[in-house]
Design an enzyme around this catalytic site. Structure first.
Site, mmCIF file in Angstrom:
data_model
loop_
_atom_site.group_PDB
_atom_site.id
_atom_site.type_symbol
_atom_site.label_atom_id
_atom_site.label_comp_id
_atom_site.label_asym_id
_atom_site.label_seq_id
_atom_site.Cartn_x
_atom_site.Cartn_y
_atom_site.Cartn_z
ATOM 1 N N PHE A 13 -18.756 1.294 -2.903
ATOM 2 C CA PHE A 13 -20.144 1.391 -3.880
ATOM 3 C C PHE A 13 -21.290 1.091 -2.906
ATOM 4 C CE2 PHE A 13 -22.947 0.849 -7.122
ATOM 5 C CZ PHE A 13 -22.285 0.791 -8.483
ATOM 6 N N ARG B 213 -15.777 -1.320 -1.798
ATOM 7 C CA ARG B 213 -14.890 -0.250 -2.069
ATOM 8 C C ARG B 213 -15.841 1.019 -2.216
ATOM 9 N NH1 ARG B 213 -13.317 -4.945 -4.523
ATOM 10 N NH2 ARG B 213 -11.218 -5.476 -4.678
ATOM 11 N N SER C 184 -12.913 -5.039 2.126
ATOM 12 C CA SER C 184 -13.853 -4.054 1.100
ATOM 13 C C SER C 184 -15.259 -4.671 1.479
ATOM 14 C CB SER C 184 -13.407 -4.394 -0.461
ATOM 15 O OG SER C 184 -12.190 -4.165 -0.856
ATOM 16 N N TYR D 92 0.725 -1.149 -0.050
ATOM 17 C CA TYR D 92 0.118 -0.017 0.161
ATOM 18 C C TYR D 92 1.015 1.397 -0.132
ATOM 19 C CZ TYR D 92 -3.662 -3.190 1.515
ATOM 20 O OH TYR D 92 -4.514 -4.283 1.682
HETATM 21 N N1 LIG Z 1 -6.379 -8.478 1.063
HETATM 22 C C1 LIG Z 1 -6.570 -7.652 0.030
HETATM 23 O O1 LIG Z 1 -6.215 -7.871 -0.950
HETATM 24 C C2 LIG Z 1 -7.296 -6.393 0.317
HETATM 25 C C3 LIG Z 1 -7.903 -5.733 -0.915
HETATM 26 C C4 LIG Z 1 -8.314 -4.492 -0.831
HETATM 27 C C5 LIG Z 1 -8.418 -4.016 0.525
HETATM 28 N N2 LIG Z 1 -8.042 -4.746 1.589
HETATM 29 C C6 LIG Z 1 -8.195 -4.083 3.079
HETATM 30 O O2 LIG Z 1 -9.301 -3.970 3.473
HETATM 31 C C7 LIG Z 1 -9.690 -2.773 3.767
HETATM 32 C C8 LIG Z 1 -11.202 -2.261 3.303
HETATM 33 O O3 LIG Z 1 -11.216 -2.336 1.798
HETATM 34 P P1 LIG Z 1 -11.580 -0.982 0.977
HETATM 35 O O4 LIG Z 1 -10.962 0.149 1.656
HETATM 36 O O5 LIG Z 1 -10.987 -1.462 -0.214
HETATM 37 O O6 LIG Z 1 -12.942 -1.025 0.783
HETATM 38 P P2 LIG Z 1 -14.290 -0.745 1.723
HETATM 39 O O7 LIG Z 1 -14.136 -0.572 3.270
HETATM 40 O O8 LIG Z 1 -15.138 -1.609 1.339
HETATM 41 O O9 LIG Z 1 -14.640 0.728 1.351
HETATM 42 C C9 LIG Z 1 -13.552 2.001 1.769
HETATM 43 C C10 LIG Z 1 -14.559 3.214 0.774
HETATM 44 O O10 LIG Z 1 -15.715 3.519 1.453
HETATM 45 C C11 LIG Z 1 -15.550 4.756 2.186
HETATM 46 N N3 LIG Z 1 -16.177 4.600 3.310
HETATM 47 C C12 LIG Z 1 -16.044 3.976 4.660
HETATM 48 N N4 LIG Z 1 -17.150 4.316 5.351
HETATM 49 C C13 LIG Z 1 -18.023 5.239 4.898
HETATM 50 C C14 LIG Z 1 -19.294 5.179 5.219
HETATM 51 N N5 LIG Z 1 -19.564 5.200 6.464
HETATM 52 N N6 LIG Z 1 -20.229 6.050 4.577
HETATM 53 C C15 LIG Z 1 -19.447 6.409 3.216
HETATM 54 N N7 LIG Z 1 -18.371 6.101 2.750
HETATM 55 C C16 LIG Z 1 -17.738 5.483 3.450
HETATM 56 C C17 LIG Z 1 -14.175 5.158 2.150
HETATM 57 O O11 LIG Z 1 -14.149 6.531 1.923
HETATM 58 P P3 LIG Z 1 -13.440 7.331 3.160
HETATM 59 O O12 LIG Z 1 -11.940 6.725 3.294
HETATM 60 O O13 LIG Z 1 -13.464 8.510 2.458
HETATM 61 O O14 LIG Z 1 -14.158 7.318 4.084
HETATM 62 C C18 LIG Z 1 -13.519 4.272 0.894
HETATM 63 O O15 LIG Z 1 -13.956 4.986 -0.234
HETATM 64 C C19 LIG Z 1 -8.595 -1.972 3.216
HETATM 65 O O16 LIG Z 1 -8.291 -0.592 3.735
HETATM 66 C C20 LIG Z 1 -7.430 -2.714 2.999
HETATM 67 O O17 LIG Z 1 -6.933 -2.490 4.460
HETATM 68 C C21 LIG Z 1 -7.183 -5.983 1.482
#
Ligand SMILES: NC(=O)c1ccc[n+]([C@@H]2O[C@H](COP(=O)([O-])OP(=O)(O)OC[C@H]3O[C@@H](n4cnc5c(N)ncnc54)[C@H](OP(=O)(O)O)[C@@H]3O)[C@@H](O)[C@H]2O)c1
Length: 337
Positions: free
Chosen positions: A215, A213, A209, A61
């Site tokens: 959505f 992400r 996610s 990251y």
């Molecule tokens: N193992 C893997 O391959 C892998 C892949 C992807 C991700 N990950 C891990 O999983 C974590 C989470 O996944 P992700 O960040 O991809 O997706 P997510 O948690 O599904 O969504 C994150 C998105 O949602 C927004 N968000 C969060 N809370 C919100 C709310 N209450 N209202 C409106 N928008 C909101 C965030 O924006 P803001 O930041 O602006 O709030 C960001 O754009 C990552 O940070 C990472 O540590 C791991």
């Protein structure tokens, strides 16, 4: 504002107890457009105050910068939090779309030392293999990870995006505390083999996610409105006709949110917690946010209960999603099932 402290859950059969929702730190350094650094750092502290104790990063990251960003927070709160990081995804700063997968022992040994250095700690609580390279036997990759446990560099092991069979094979080499893979109202392929295997072995599941992400929060409008380097511009679910079709699928989440006086994000997170109950395993979703304003909202979702009728309305959604969850699904466990 007083934020209720989260319930806890255990990582693996003998692992640490953590707040039942963690924090994904990835977006603080990468993939989702520009970040307000002071606000991101304040979000780490606010998360801990809210009972979030599992903090998730990876060496990939921000090309290591995410580990550097959270390092001071980790060191200041070493006994109050559980640090998870990952190796295996190789990137090139001069070619941001490049992704290599490295599972070979020499790479793993160098990667852990680099992560420890960037984080400024002696030991990683949970060390994940971010992706599986099927060309490298698990005996070599997980065997090397087990060496890191014996060397005191890593406390517990995790895997990401592996099949149920791979999880079983790995577990026989060394106990696995957590499996981190994508799992949400929009992404349920893990329920085929990975989730049943984790349930059987007592491996905690860390859904990444869980908000699709972003959505599933209803905030996404159009790929063209995202920052030029936002990775979602290249993801099939966020682009073209797929994006419009997928936006229609949010209708039941929107209705439930309105009826219950909660947000779409809360409905999506509550769904993951309750879906885990169906499969009989521990889940610790790690929604990602860079903003303090989201924390109370997201942590409150851990104790929101959807009714059986609400869950039934969400049941068909994943099957109707247009587009794969990655541009190249070979990057996931799906192709190896
Ligand atoms: N193992 C893997 O391959 C892998 C892949 C992807 C991700 N990950 C891990 O999983 C974590 C989470 O996944 P992700 O960040 O991809 O997706 P997510 O948690 O599904 O969504 C994150 C998105 O949602 C927004 N968000 C969060 N809370 C919100 C709310 N209450 N209202 C409106 N928008 C909101 C965030 O924006 P803001 O930041 O602006 O709030 C960001 O754009 C990552 O940070 C990472 O540590 C791991």
């Amino acid at each position: 504002m007083t934020v209720p402290v989260l319930p806890t859950a255990r990582l693996g059969t003998d692992g640490p107890f953590v707040g039942v929702q963690g924090l994904g730190c990835m977006g603080m350094s990468d993939f989702y457009g520009p970040t307000d650094r002071p606000e991101a750092l304040a979000t780490l502290d606010a998360a801990l105050e809210a009972g979030v104790t599992l903090f998730d990063t990876a060496d990939a990251y921000g090309f290591g910068r995410n580990e550097e960003l959270i390092g001071p927070f980790v060191r200041a709160n070493r006994d109050r939090m559980v640090l998870a990081t990952k190796f295996a995804v190789e990137r090139k700063e001069d070619d941001p779309s490049y992704r290599g997968i490295r599972n070979d022992p020499a790479y793993i040994r160098a990667a852990v030392d680099a992560s420890l250095r960037r984080l400024g700690v002696d030991e990683i609580d949970l060390y994940y293999m971010h992706r599986r390279d099927p060309a490298v036997p698990l005996a070599d990759s997980v065997g090397t990870m087990a060496e890191l446990v014996r060397a005191g560099k890593v406390r517990r092991l995790g895997l990401s995006e592996v099949t149920g069979a791979e999880l079983r094979e790995a577990y026989a080499i060394h106990p696995i505390a957590a499996l981190q893979s994508e799992w949400s109202v929009f992404a349920r392929d893990v329920e085929r083999t990975a989730v049943p295997a984790a349930a059987e072995l007592g491996v905690a599941f860390v859904p990444y996610s869980p908000l699709g992400r972003g959505f599933l929060t209803g905030a996404f409008q159009a790929a063209e409105q995202l920052a030029a380097d936002d990775v979602r511009r290249t993801q099939p679910r966020f682009t073209g006709a797929n994006a419009a079709a997928n936006a229609e699928l949010l209708a039941p989440l929107r209705e439930i949110a309105t009826d219950r006086g909660v947000t779409l994000a809360q409905v999506a997170l509550a769904w993951v917690h309750q879906r885990a109950e169906v499969h009989g395993l521990t889940v610790v979703p790690i929604p990602g946010t860079r903003k303090r304003s989201r924390l109370a909202e997201n942590t409150a979702a851990a104790t929101l209960r959807l009714t059986a009728e609400e869950l039934a309305r969400l049941e068909p959604v994943a099957g109707e999603v247009a587009g794969d969850r990655y541009p190249d699904m070979r990057f996931t466990q799906v192709g190896r099932e």
